[in-house]
Scaffold this active site. Structure first.
Site, PDB file in Angstrom:
ATOM      1  N   ASN A   9       0.871  -1.182   0.000  1.00  0.00           N
ATOM      2  CA  ASN A   9       0.000   0.000   0.000  1.00  0.00           C
ATOM      3  C   ASN A   9       0.906   1.228   0.000  1.00  0.00           C
ATOM      4  O   ASN A   9       1.507   1.553   1.022  1.00  0.00           O
ATOM      5  CB  ASN A   9      -0.902  -0.026   1.240  1.00  0.00           C
ATOM      6  CG  ASN A   9      -1.764   1.223   1.330  1.00  0.00           C
ATOM      7  OD1 ASN A   9      -1.880   1.982   0.369  1.00  0.00           O
ATOM      8  ND2 ASN A   9      -2.375   1.432   2.488  1.00  0.00           N
ATOM      9  N   GLU A  98      -6.378   4.911   8.256  1.00  0.00           N
ATOM     10  CA  GLU A  98      -6.139   6.331   7.926  1.00  0.00           C
ATOM     11  C   GLU A  98      -7.397   6.952   7.309  1.00  0.00           C
ATOM     12  O   GLU A  98      -7.691   8.119   7.535  1.00  0.00           O
ATOM     13  CB  GLU A  98      -4.920   6.454   7.000  1.00  0.00           C
ATOM     14  CG  GLU A  98      -3.632   6.165   7.771  1.00  0.00           C
ATOM     15  CD  GLU A  98      -2.515   5.562   6.951  1.00  0.00           C
ATOM     16  OE1 GLU A  98      -2.574   5.590   5.706  1.00  0.00           O
ATOM     17  OE2 GLU A  98      -1.557   5.033   7.567  1.00  0.00           O
ATOM     18  N   GLU A 165      -4.925  -4.906  10.832  1.00  0.00           N
ATOM     19  CA  GLU A 165      -3.865  -3.919  11.025  1.00  0.00           C
ATOM     20  C   GLU A 165      -4.060  -3.199  12.355  1.00  0.00           C
ATOM     21  O   GLU A 165      -4.835  -2.226  12.429  1.00  0.00           O
ATOM     22  CB  GLU A 165      -3.895  -2.871   9.910  1.00  0.00           C
ATOM     23  CG  GLU A 165      -3.661  -3.422   8.532  1.00  0.00           C
ATOM     24  CD  GLU A 165      -3.091  -2.347   7.609  1.00  0.00           C
ATOM     25  OE1 GLU A 165      -2.138  -2.654   6.907  1.00  0.00           O
ATOM     26  OE2 GLU A 165      -3.583  -1.208   7.621  1.00  0.00           O
ATOM     27  N   SER A 204       3.968  -2.410  10.202  1.00  0.00           N
ATOM     28  CA  SER A 204       5.433  -2.521  10.312  1.00  0.00           C
ATOM     29  C   SER A 204       5.973  -3.872   9.831  1.00  0.00           C
ATOM     30  O   SER A 204       6.893  -4.434  10.443  1.00  0.00           O
ATOM     31  CB  SER A 204       5.885  -2.218  11.746  1.00  0.00           C
ATOM     32  OG  SER A 204       5.549  -0.881  12.087  1.00  0.00           O
TER      33      SER A 204
HETATM   34  O1  LIG Z   1      -1.563  -0.427   4.662  1.00  0.00           O
HETATM   35  C1  LIG Z   1      -0.511  -0.618   5.254  1.00  0.00           C
HETATM   36  C2  LIG Z   1      -0.399  -0.376   6.659  1.00  0.00           C
HETATM   37  O2  LIG Z   1      -0.955   0.821   7.052  1.00  0.00           O
HETATM   38  C3  LIG Z   1       0.933  -0.681   7.268  1.00  0.00           C
HETATM   39  O3  LIG Z   1       1.850   0.371   7.112  1.00  0.00           O
HETATM   40  P1  LIG Z   1       3.363   0.142   7.585  1.00  0.00           P
HETATM   41  O4  LIG Z   1       3.826  -1.118   6.919  1.00  0.00           O
HETATM   42  O5  LIG Z   1       4.100   1.361   7.091  1.00  0.00           O
HETATM   43  O6  LIG Z   1       3.329   0.024   9.061  1.00  0.00           O
END
Ligand SMILES: O=C[C@H](O)COP(=O)(O)O
Length: 241
Positions: A9, A98, A165, A204
């Site tokens: 993403n 988000e 998530e 993460s």
């Molecule tokens: O869509 C992906 C997630 O929000 C994870 O983001 P991240 O891998 O930067 O923690």
């Protein structure tokens, strides 16, 4: 066994030029990837069309980061499902934390988006997850179950991906312990009628934790944010062992 789906993403990152540069580099790393896993790039709308032309089908799939429930209309800033399928998009992220936090997304609007996406042949990646405060208050299960039940009203569970998530693990470097992610994903699975639904972990995800995450019995993939922006790093994640 549910299909394994590893999705990057990109959020609000990469111009068209940067997206094409990424793709060229990423493809060179993908040659050795086993074909038991689907690879998805969830790019900004502006990059999706050029990526699609360059991919000409192939094994990398494209995903959008949002979709509206109406076919067309006065919805400034939104995009419809057929606008996405017309340019070769297969997946769409819906209900990312988000979007819930900054743009007023609710379980009801998530549900509307999921239904319209599926009607047009898109596979929704529905995101669910608890905040740190909710986890500390022991509300993780309650929050997740509410999001799953609210998002899935009248939804066909055949063409569906769910991403767990935990919000406190997104972009923080603080990964949820893989056993704990596996436990929560097991709870999500209990809410579903179809045992074949792919359930990803996100938060993460990095080259140094992907192997352990993918070794968990309930986890069928990953939704990767920051670490999907670098072609070599994301390729290592896709090539988990
Ligand atoms: O869509 C992906 C997630 O929000 C994870 O983001 P991240 O891998 O930067 O923690």
């Amino acid at each position: 066994m549910p299909k394994v789906v590893i999705a990057g993403n990109w959020k609000m990152h990469k111009t068209q030029r940067e997206a094409l540069e990424f793709l060229q580099d990423f493809k060179s790393h993908l040659e050795e990837t086993p074909d038991d896993r689907e690879v998805v790039l969830c790019a900004p709308f502006t990059a999706l069309a050029v990526l699609s032309k360059t991919l000409h089908g192939g094994r990398i799939r494209l995903g959008a980061q949002n979709v509206h429930w109406e076919k067309s209309g006065a919805y400034t800033g939104e995009i419809s499902a057929d606008m996405l399928t017309e340019i070769g998009v297969h997946y769409v992220v819906i209900g990312h934390s988000e979007r819930r936090q900054y743009f007023g997304e609710t379980d009801e609007t998530v549900n509307l988006r999921v239904i319209s996406a599926q009607k047009q042949g898109l596979i929704p990646i529905i995101c669910v997850g608890e905040s740190k405060a909710q986890r500390d208050a022991g509300e993780t299960e309650k929050v997740i179950i509410k999001q799953i039940q609210g998002g899935l009203v009248n939804v066909d569970q055949k063409n569906l991906v769910i991403a767990y998530e935990p919000i406190w693990a997104i972009g923080t470097g603080e990964t949820c312990e893989s056993e704990e992610a596996n436990r929560v994903i097991g709870l999500i699975r209990q809410q579903l009628d179809n045992p074949e639904v792919t359930i990803q972990y996100g938060g993460s995800v990095k080259p140094d934790n992907i192997d352990e995450i993918m070794a968990q019995s309930q986890i069928n993939g990953a939704l990767v944010g920051g670490a999907s922006l670098d072609p070599a790093v994301f390729a290592r994640i896709v090539n988990y062992r």
